[in-house]
Structure formats: C-alpha cells, structure tokens
Write an enzyme that holds these catalytic residues in place. Structure first.
Site, short mmCIF file in Angstrom:
data_model
loop_
_atom_site.label_atom_id
_atom_site.label_comp_id
_atom_site.label_asym_id
_atom_site.label_seq_id
_atom_site.Cartn_x
_atom_site.Cartn_y
_atom_site.Cartn_z
N HIS A 63 27.87 -19.08 20.39
CA HIS A 63 28.68 -17.96 20.91
C HIS A 63 30.16 -18.39 20.91
O HIS A 63 30.47 -19.55 21.20
CB HIS A 63 28.23 -17.60 22.33
CG HIS A 63 28.80 -16.31 22.81
ND1 HIS A 63 30.11 -16.20 23.24
CD2 HIS A 63 28.28 -15.07 22.92
CE1 HIS A 63 30.34 -14.94 23.58
NE2 HIS A 63 29.25 -14.23 23.40
N ASN A 98 23.12 -10.26 27.22
CA ASN A 98 23.71 -11.59 27.42
C ASN A 98 24.43 -11.58 28.77
O ASN A 98 25.54 -11.09 28.89
CB ASN A 98 24.69 -11.89 26.27
CG ASN A 98 25.39 -13.24 26.45
OD1 ASN A 98 25.03 -14.03 27.31
ND2 ASN A 98 26.40 -13.49 25.62
N TRP A 99 23.74 -12.15 29.76
CA TRP A 99 24.30 -12.12 31.13
C TRP A 99 25.44 -13.14 31.31
O TRP A 99 26.10 -13.14 32.34
CB TRP A 99 23.21 -12.44 32.15
CG TRP A 99 22.23 -11.34 32.39
CD1 TRP A 99 22.18 -10.12 31.75
CD2 TRP A 99 21.15 -11.35 33.33
NE1 TRP A 99 21.13 -9.38 32.26
CE2 TRP A 99 20.48 -10.11 33.22
CE3 TRP A 99 20.68 -12.28 34.26
CZ2 TRP A 99 19.38 -9.77 34.01
CZ3 TRP A 99 19.57 -11.96 35.03
CH2 TRP A 99 18.93 -10.72 34.91
N GLY A 131 28.88 -7.34 29.17
CA GLY A 131 29.27 -6.62 30.39
C GLY A 131 28.33 -5.49 30.77
O GLY A 131 27.89 -5.38 31.93
N GLU A 186 30.24 -11.15 16.13
CA GLU A 186 30.97 -10.81 17.35
C GLU A 186 32.46 -11.12 17.16
O GLU A 186 32.88 -12.27 17.38
CB GLU A 186 30.44 -11.61 18.54
CG GLU A 186 29.02 -11.27 18.89
CD GLU A 186 28.70 -11.58 20.35
OE1 GLU A 186 28.35 -10.66 21.08
OE2 GLU A 186 28.83 -12.75 20.75
#
Ligand code: PGA
Length: 225
Positions: free
Chosen positions: A104, A7-8, A211, A153
C-alpha cells in the site's frame, strides 16, 4: 465477480469492531440483492482490519454464515516465522486470512517499503496459499510475477475525496498490459455516489474502500451490485 475490499487501516478498537459487525449484519439482512450476489458468486467482500483485530474479525465473519465474505490482513512480515518480536509472519496469518494487502502506498511512503521487501512478502504468503492484493501507485511500481490481483491506487485520490475518473483508471489498466486472467481493482475515495460510474465497466474487477468502509452502512451502500 466484483470485489469490494474494506481497508480499515489503523482504525477501530474491539468495541467498535463488534458494533460495526452488528450493523453490517443488520444492513446485509435488509439487502436481498447483496445476499443473492454473494450466493451466486457475483460478489466477494474482503474485510481488512488491523492485525490486532484479525482473530475477532475472523470469528465475526464466520458467524455471518454467508459465502464470499473473507478476511484480509493489511500487511505481512518479510521474515519467515522465528525470533522477530513484533512481526506478523505469513504463518501467523494462516487460518485467519485469505488475502493480504501488499505494498500500500502508505507503507511505501511511511515505512519506506522497497520493491525487494514487497517481493519477499508476496512469496511468503503465496507459499502458504494466501493471495496478495498488490497495490501500485501507477506504472512506476513493479508488478510482481505470479500476482493475480493488482490494485491501482493513485496517491492523489486516497482519502482526498478526489477520486480518479473511470476513463483514467481504464487508461492505467491498458498501460499496465496485464494478462487477461489478472484482476484489476481501483482504490481512492470510492463512495456510494461515485461507485456507479466504475461499476459500468467490466474492466474494473473490484474496489478498495478506505474511509467509506469505516461506517458499515456506507460500505454496504457502495455495493450496488
Ligand atoms: P480511501 O482509501 O477510500 O479512504 O481513499 C483507499 C485506500 O487507501 O485503500
């Protein structure tokens, strides 16, 4: 099959994307374990760049000529195609992506995304044969029926280096009472060192990597398959 999702977020421009793929390709070619795992359907890689780079990333992924490497988007519009300037509707993603990250915590927090919008987005992409990767922060977030991928998450673990321990992650899986065919992923500060402790469990089907996916070498290093 283990899933590794890069996930950029809102990182990288075109030149950095080209460079990422050049190094990624090099690193993969030196890693027969990963190549074998991809070819034997033991590994699925999903790369989720910002929307502006999806088309180029789709070309770069296709040029790798390897199975089980897919492109994902980080969001989709809750509107259908039409007069919605600035939106990316599910149809606009067709042919480019196999997956879309939905809900997200950064979108829930920064854009005030509601459960209602999240459900709409899920329906839009499912109608076009695209799989939602539904992110939840814990039991407080709704698990929408028909979703096959749930990504746990915990907010305290995202981008903090404070990853949640595998025992806690597994406890969360239990409390969610997921149907056996649903895939359960963990995301939050996953890196090349802590990955081993999660890979031991077949109850964790995949990982979201923020990251550590920005550097292709560290992303490849995480895939200790
Ligand atoms: P992180 O991000 O790996 O940087 O913690 C994960 C995510 O938000 O998907």
């Amino acid at each position: 099959m283990k899933y590794f999702v890069a996930n950029w977020k809102a990182h990288k421009n075109l030149a950095e994307t080209e460079e990422w793929f050049q190094i990624f390709k090099e690193k993969l070619s030196q890693n027969t374990k990963i190549i074998d795992a991809l070819q034997q359907n033991k590994l699925q890689i999903v790369i989720c760049p910002p929307h502006s780079l999806l088309s180029r990333v789709h070309e770069l992924v296709t040029a790798l000529s390897l199975p089980n490497i897919a492109v994902g988007a980080q969001d989709v519009s809750s509107y259908d195609e039409g007069s919605y300037t600035g939106e990316d509707a599910a149809k606009n993603l067709e042919g480019l992506v196999k997956y879309v990250i939905i809900g997200h915590s950064e979108r829930r927090r920064l854009r005030g995304e509601t459960e209602e919008e999240i459900e709409k987005k899920i329906k839009r992409i499912q109608a076009r044969g695209i799989e939602p990767l539904l992110c939840i922060r814990g039991t407080e977030d709704k698990i929408v029926e028909g979703v096959k991928f749930i990504v746990y998450e915990p907010v305290h673990a995202i981008g903090t280096g404070e990853n949640e321990k595998p025992e806690e992650v597994l406890k969360m899986r239990e409390s969610l009472h997921l149907a056996p065919d649903i895939k359960f992923f963990y995301g939050g500060s996953v890196n090349g060192e802590d990955i081993a402790s999660y890979l031991g469990s077949d109850r964790i089907d995949g990982f979201f990597i923020g990251g550590a996916s920005l550097d292709p070498a560290s992303f490849v290093d995480i895939m200790k398959v």
